[in-house]
Design a protein around this motif. Sequence first.
Motif, short mmCIF file in Angstrom:
data_model
loop_
_atom_site.label_atom_id
_atom_site.label_comp_id
_atom_site.label_asym_id
_atom_site.label_seq_id
_atom_site.Cartn_x
_atom_site.Cartn_y
_atom_site.Cartn_z
N THR A 189 -4.78 -6.84 4.16
CA THR A 189 -4.44 -5.58 4.06
C THR A 189 -3.78 -5.55 2.56
OG1 THR A 189 -3.89 -5.26 6.44
CG2 THR A 189 -2.98 -3.52 4.53
N THR B 260 0.97 3.65 -3.21
CA THR B 260 0.61 5.15 -2.80
C THR B 260 1.51 6.12 -3.47
OG1 THR B 260 -0.86 4.66 -0.88
CG2 THR B 260 -0.15 6.93 -1.14
N ILE C 202 -6.40 -5.40 -1.69
CA ILE C 202 -6.30 -4.10 -2.40
C ILE C 202 -5.68 -4.63 -3.88
CG2 ILE C 202 -5.49 -2.71 -0.52
CD1 ILE C 202 -2.60 -3.04 -1.40
N ILE D 90 -8.46 2.26 -3.20
CA ILE D 90 -7.51 1.39 -2.67
C ILE D 90 -6.95 1.73 -1.33
CG2 ILE D 90 -5.22 0.47 -3.10
CD1 ILE D 90 -7.54 0.06 -5.15
N LEU D 91 -6.89 2.84 -0.93
CA LEU D 91 -6.67 3.41 0.50
C LEU D 91 -7.72 2.83 1.49
CD1 LEU D 91 -4.88 6.72 0.26
CD2 LEU D 91 -3.93 4.67 0.87
N LEU E 68 0.72 -1.32 0.05
CA LEU E 68 0.12 -0.13 0.11
C LEU E 68 0.84 1.13 0.25
CD1 LEU E 68 -2.94 0.80 0.00
CD2 LEU E 68 -2.76 0.88 2.41
N GLY F 275 -7.54 -0.85 1.80
CA GLY F 275 -6.48 -1.17 2.66
C GLY F 275 -6.73 -0.99 4.11
N THR G 271 -7.70 -3.04 -7.20
CA THR G 271 -6.99 -2.46 -8.18
C THR G 271 -7.39 -3.00 -9.61
OG1 THR G 271 -5.17 -2.22 -6.71
CG2 THR G 271 -4.64 -1.83 -9.06
#
Length: 337
Positions: free
Chosen positions: A210, A66, A214, A90-91, A62, A94, A218
């Motif tokens: 986590t 980012t 993601i 995505i955050l 992550l 996460g 994505t």
Amino acid sequence: MMILPQLPLYAIAIICGLFSFLVTRLSMPRIIRKLEDADIVGKDLHKSWKPIVAEMGGFGILFGFTIGMFSGIYMHDILAFPLCIVLIVILLVGIIGIVDDLLVLSSKEKLFLLFLAGLPLIWAAPSNVGILYLISIPIAVSIGSNLTNMLAGLNGIESGLGIISMASLTISCIILGKYDVTIISMSMLGALIAFLYYNKYPAKIFPGDTGTLIIGATIVSIAFIGRVKLIALIVLMPNIIDAAMKFYSAGVMERQQFKPTQVDDEGKLIRPETGFKSLIRLVIRKPITEKQAVHIIWGIGLVFGVLGIIVALMMPGVIGNQTLANFLQIKEMFYHI
């Protein structure tokens, strides 16, 4: 103001991928130590000596993703809005993964929260689509995230399949001239390649929810932003097959009900006599090592990844496939419902 306007989009995508790779690669040793110090660890059940391994390694993925995305936003601010939307999604996914790793969410709670996390992606949808299309976006985020979360448990299997999926989507988007979307795929690809170094057999860290959630989010984001949903569906086929086998044999089960794959005296994986079916258990019909099982699953993923690229080559405008063009025109009508 556009930064570095002389750079083509594919060059920006490569730079984003390099940044995400370097950030994840350099941050992982410290993340592993911090997680071990915080006792955020788990047993590697697929080895006879049951080593203790750090969990929640998705932090590193992550983090790298980012930074890669911020680099793309900085270098090409015309794409800032859709890239920011994807980054927010995505955050959020996460964060849900972090909560799930620490508190263990139920299947229904996770599906609902992931649906909410996918809602911002609606703002990046084309302006002329209908309500059903818009609703399908957060639903797809929720389902796609869970798909990549379910085919998991062996060293490197999730990150390796993620690399194959992102590479296939990157190549497909380049073939179709969708260079802007490659910023997203390359940012995740770079982070996953760096993470695999620590996650491959014998794993020093697990991705946890986590990391696994993601990856799927994505893929879905790329599918809708780049309008490559068919290709995304193809590269997700190993995960879809795995989920279908589990639902057919056991329905929706909580993780506490899963019986882990067993290990014999020689350190080879053997499937339990009872329990749900899965793609991994299909592969280990006879005892094989964990590395062999992972390589076979990667091979299956690679087949579908190549198939996705072939479909991209067959798209209208590439070789002028009129039959496929007619089919896609019919499909366009459903966007307005």
